[in-house]
Scaffold this motif. Structure first.
Motif, PDB file in Angstrom:
ATOM      1  N   ASP A  74      -1.439   5.307   7.095  1.00 20.40           N
ATOM      2  CA  ASP A  74      -0.967   4.072   7.127  1.00 20.40           C
ATOM      3  C   ASP A  74      -0.054   3.573   8.309  1.00 20.40           C
ATOM      4  OD1 ASP A  74       1.561   5.508   6.749  1.00 20.40           O
ATOM      5  OD2 ASP A  74       1.972   4.645   4.627  1.00 20.40           O
ATOM      6  N   ALA A  94       0.671  -1.242  -0.042  1.00 22.65           N
ATOM      7  CA  ALA A  94       0.074   0.142   0.101  1.00 22.65           C
ATOM      8  C   ALA A  94       1.072   1.256   0.056  1.00 22.65           C
ATOM      9  CB  ALA A  94      -0.975  -0.011   1.166  1.00 22.65           C
ATOM     10  N   TRP A 110      -5.504  -2.966  -3.477  1.00 26.01           N
ATOM     11  CA  TRP A 110      -6.286  -1.735  -3.719  1.00 26.01           C
ATOM     12  C   TRP A 110      -6.995  -1.155  -2.391  1.00 26.01           C
ATOM     13  CZ3 TRP A 110      -8.672  -3.135  -9.356  1.00 26.01           C
ATOM     14  CH2 TRP A 110      -7.660  -2.916 -10.253  1.00 26.01           C
ATOM     15  N   TYR A 128      -6.254  -1.996   0.454  1.00 25.23           N
ATOM     16  CA  TYR A 128      -5.220  -1.551   1.711  1.00 25.23           C
ATOM     17  C   TYR A 128      -4.855  -0.077   1.141  1.00 25.23           C
ATOM     18  CZ  TYR A 128      -4.379  -5.444   4.749  1.00 25.23           C
ATOM     19  OH  TYR A 128      -4.490  -6.334   5.798  1.00 25.23           O
ATOM     20  N   GLN A 129      -4.639   0.085  -0.179  1.00 31.63           N
ATOM     21  CA  GLN A 129      -4.056   1.492  -0.617  1.00 31.63           C
ATOM     22  C   GLN A 129      -5.334   2.374  -0.151  1.00 31.63           C
ATOM     23  OE1 GLN A 129      -3.773   1.681  -4.750  1.00 31.63           O
ATOM     24  NE2 GLN A 129      -2.460   3.748  -4.767  1.00 31.63           N
TER      25      GLN A 129
END
Length: 519
Positions: A118, A84, A107, A109-110
């Motif tokens: 994060d 991510a 995606w 997670y990103q």
């Protein structure tokens, strides 16, 4: 209120048949709640949903409390968290950021970590909780349509309880299977309602979350055949399934996409060299899930074998096929990691609900109570689970930070990419684990591990990365396993020629780039 506003179903009565093409059941004796749809018309919500849904949320939150008790649960979470960050910094999936998995979970997670930060994985842990609630709700809806309100409660609650019935690092982590399962349940939900395009789209969502999600195609096809839906429905199912996958392939490049999610993993999808470890993992996974399911299994066997008082398990051929297909999916690669067995949960929950529905209220209460006690044990295990690997990862990360600056690239030669995320350092290679370059996985103890078993072209890319973006620090985190740096000629020559050993922490060796190599 028009019939299109509220789809009706026969009341819950013994032997009451489903009405083909109609939607969720409601019960005349219970006043439904109401909502306003997008056209401004009032639509009814069965009152039992207003009771069941909060219970599912509460039970899911309680069973997943251990999920929030530690920074990371397993290397998959560390891999996804590191991915991510790379994607947020401009990385390109299947190019500068690689994995053998489809794109939906990376995606997710990103997006989640991009929105909420994060530094912690709580956003994806909440997303995992939501995924379990959605899956349980859909399972309850399937049971409600087939067997009535009581079975809906059984199915939803059993889904949640069984979802933690394995080793905590496999069930409490926010990883691929957790996010794949709601798609598979949605596919069955759509198929039994003859919503074939929706079933195809849900199937695509499952496959794009994890490849083995495609196993749900078999029960979908059985439902299509049983409904005699025709080739038009089959075409809608196929279009719904194929177009999203084809779109993803075109977005990444068909050859590259196919390579990373399928064809490039030939040696990895093998148990050669692992001895009896995969078999022991398989027995362990099946054993734990069977233990979690045991009270429901006893009820299920009792109903299946009973020939008195008219007790018989309702027709559920698609559920048995779903269970068999899911079990077959766990054998792909012959690795049998514990989290693979989560794929059995939806079918088990629905079969358990069918059995409890037929077994009667007293048996059902006893079985659910026993299942809940077992679930409490699994939740307690989650809080008490061993932290040795996580503690080691923290010590490695602390040492990495001590020897490097924030913007220095680092190479962790091992199978624990969470070190990058914990240390806040950028990976020097697109290969986040040594497995891509050595074929190490699943406890292989010698055979099929080494440079020649790497993914095709991997060492060429790796040598290029070492030359053009040399890591400031290389950590050999193999800890005497058979993929250690000294057993990889290319890496070992590079270490001896350009790096100096500066520390050993818990068996992990740290190599700092020599001063003359910087000039």
């Amino acid at each position: 209120m028009s019939q299109s506003s509220v789809e009706r179903h026969a009341p819950d009565a013994p032997g009451a048949p489903d009405v083909p093409g109609q939607g969720e059941p409601w019960f005349p004796s219970v006043r439904p709640a109401t909502v306003t749809d997008t056209t401004g018309r009032t639509a009814a919500i069965p009152a039992f949903w207003t009771r069941l849904f909060p219970v599912l949320v509460l039970v899911t939150a309680l069973t997943r409390l251990p999920s929030f008790s530690r920074a990371l649960w397993n290397p998959d979470e560390g891999f996804l968290a590191t991915q991510a960050r790379q994607l947020a910094d401009g990385g390109v999936l299947y190019d500068t950021v690689v994995d053998r998995k489809p794109p939906l979970v990376p995606w997710l997670y990103q997006g989640a970590l991009g929105l909420f930060g994060d530094q912690s994985l709580w956003p994806v842990r909440v997303a995992a909780l939501v995924a379990v609630v959605v899956g349980a709700g859909l399972a309850a809806s399937i049971a409600h349509r087939r067997w009535g309100e009581r079975a809906a409660w059984y199915a939803g609650i059993c889904y949640v309880l069984l979802s933690v019935g394995l080793v905590p690092e496999d069930t409490q982590a926010a990883t691929f299977e957790v996010f794949m399962l709601p798609w598979t349940v949605a596919a069955i939900w759509c198929a039994e309602r003859a919503r074939w395009t929706g079933a195809g789209l849900a199937l695509a969502g499952a496959v794009l979350s994890k490849q083995t999600g495609g196993a749900v195609l078999l029960p979908i096809l059985l439902l299509w055949w049983q409904a005699r839906a025709g080739w038009g429905a089959f075409a809608r199912l196929g279009a719904g399934a194929l177009l999203p996958v084809a779109g993803a392939a075109l977005a990444f490049g068909p050859g590259r996409f196919l390579y990373w999610i399928a064809t490039g993993s030939g040696s990895y999808l093998s148990a050669d060299g692992a001895g009896f470890r995969p078999l022991l993992r398989a027995l362990g996974g099946i054993g734990l899930l069977t233990l979690a399911f045991l009270p429901l299994l006893i009820a299920l066997l009792s109903v299946v074998r009973s020939r008195t008082r008219g007790r018989r398990l309702p027709a559920a051929a698609d559920l048995w096929l779903w269970l068999a297909a899911s079990l077959a999916a766990t054998t792909v690669g012959l690795q049998f990691f514990g989290h693979y067995f989560l794929q059995l949960v939806p079918a088990l929950a629905l079969l358990g609900a069918a059995a409890l529905h037929e077994a009667g209220a007293r048996v059902a209460t006893a079985a659910l109570t026993a299942t809940a006690f077992l679930t409490c044990a699994f939740v307690g295990w989650g809080f008490a689970a061993d932290r040795a690997e996580l503690d080691h990862a923290h010590r490695v990360a602390d040492t990495v930070r001590a020897y490097t600056g924030r913007h220095d690239p680092v190479l962790l030669w091992g199978m624990h990419p969470e070190g990058y995320w914990l240390a806040g350092r950028t990976p020097a290679s697109r290969y986040l684990t040594a497995g891509f370059l050595t074929n190490f996985s699943g406890g292989r103890d010698g055979a099929m591990v080494g440079e020649k078993y790497a993914m095709a072209g991997a060492w060429s890319h790796f040598r290029h990365e070492l030359r053009h973006r040399p890591p400031e620090l290389i950590v050999d985190d193999s800890r005497d396993k058979n993929y250690g740096a000294e057993r990889m000629p290319t890496l070992w020559r590079h270490l001896r020629g350009h790096y100096e050993k500066v520390a050993t922490i818990d068996g992990s060796d740290f190599y700092l780039r020599a001063d003359d190599a910087r000039h």
